[in-house]
Motif scaffolding. Structure first.
Motif: not given
Length: 199
Positions: A177-187
């Motif tokens: 249903a929900d996401i925790y965050d929209s996180t950058c795919i980055d090292p």
């Protein structure tokens, strides 16, 4: 004039015998005053070319270069990702990725059109209304899971590399249903708090 006892054959024999005994004692290591450095050391095992095989530097695993859309649609790609993390990830990445259950899909962000890979998980459902209302318990859990998503994004970044601007990873709760965050795919996703621009 009395002759010296060393001048005769007997004297010469005694001198030769003494010289031989001294030479033998020195050769057999009887001279304890000899410096240790001058004694010949036994050959070192590590000096032998046969005993020391050529050291090989570990090769970095080759990164996946397909687009996020193709990854989401390719059967077996999620298993490849999990296997990669199991073999190469940090302890934290392994723990986080163990909660991920598969790709949910791919979409593009509204407005900026950045690519987003959506991921299923077994993480609990967060009451977003309670978070907005200031519920400390729900807020703490939500913040913890945001950081978990950032670790997942760093693990994904180690496996994947493609020329896609501002790629994002979104981890959904167990109900999808929900996401925790929209996180950058980055090292450096954890350090940058999930942002695609370095702080």
């Amino acid at each position: 004039m009395a002759s010296n006892s060393n001048d005769g054959p007997l004297g010469c024999g005694i001198l030769i015998t003494v010289a031989l005994i001294a030479a033998l004692v020195q050769q057999c290591g009887g001279d304890d005053d000899e410096p240790t450095a001058s004694r010949s050391a036994p050959p070192s095992v590590s000096a032998s070319p046969e005993a020391s095989p050529e050291k090989t530097t570990p090769q970095k695993p080759k990164k996946v270069t397909t687009s996020l859309a193709e990854i989401a649609e390719t059967p077996g790609s999620f298993k490849q990702f999990k296997n990669f993390v199991e073999d190469n990830g940090t302890a934290k990445q392994k723990e986080v990725v163990s909660h991920l259950k598969g790709w949910k899909g791919f979409r593009r962000g509204v407005g900026t059109e950045f690519p987003i890979l959506e991921v299923k998980s077994d993480y609990p459902v967060i009451d977003i209304d309670a978070v907005d209302a200031g519920d400390d318990k729900e807020l703490e859990l939500w913040m913890q899971l945001r950081v978990e998503t950032q670790h997942a994004a760093e693990a994904f970044s180690a496996w994947w590399e493609a020329d896609e601007p501002n790629p994002r990873l979104q981890v959904f709760d167990r109900e999808g249903a929900d996401i925790y965050d929209s996180t950058c795919i980055d090292p450096h996703s954890v350090k940058n708090d999930g942002s695609c621009s370095e702080s």
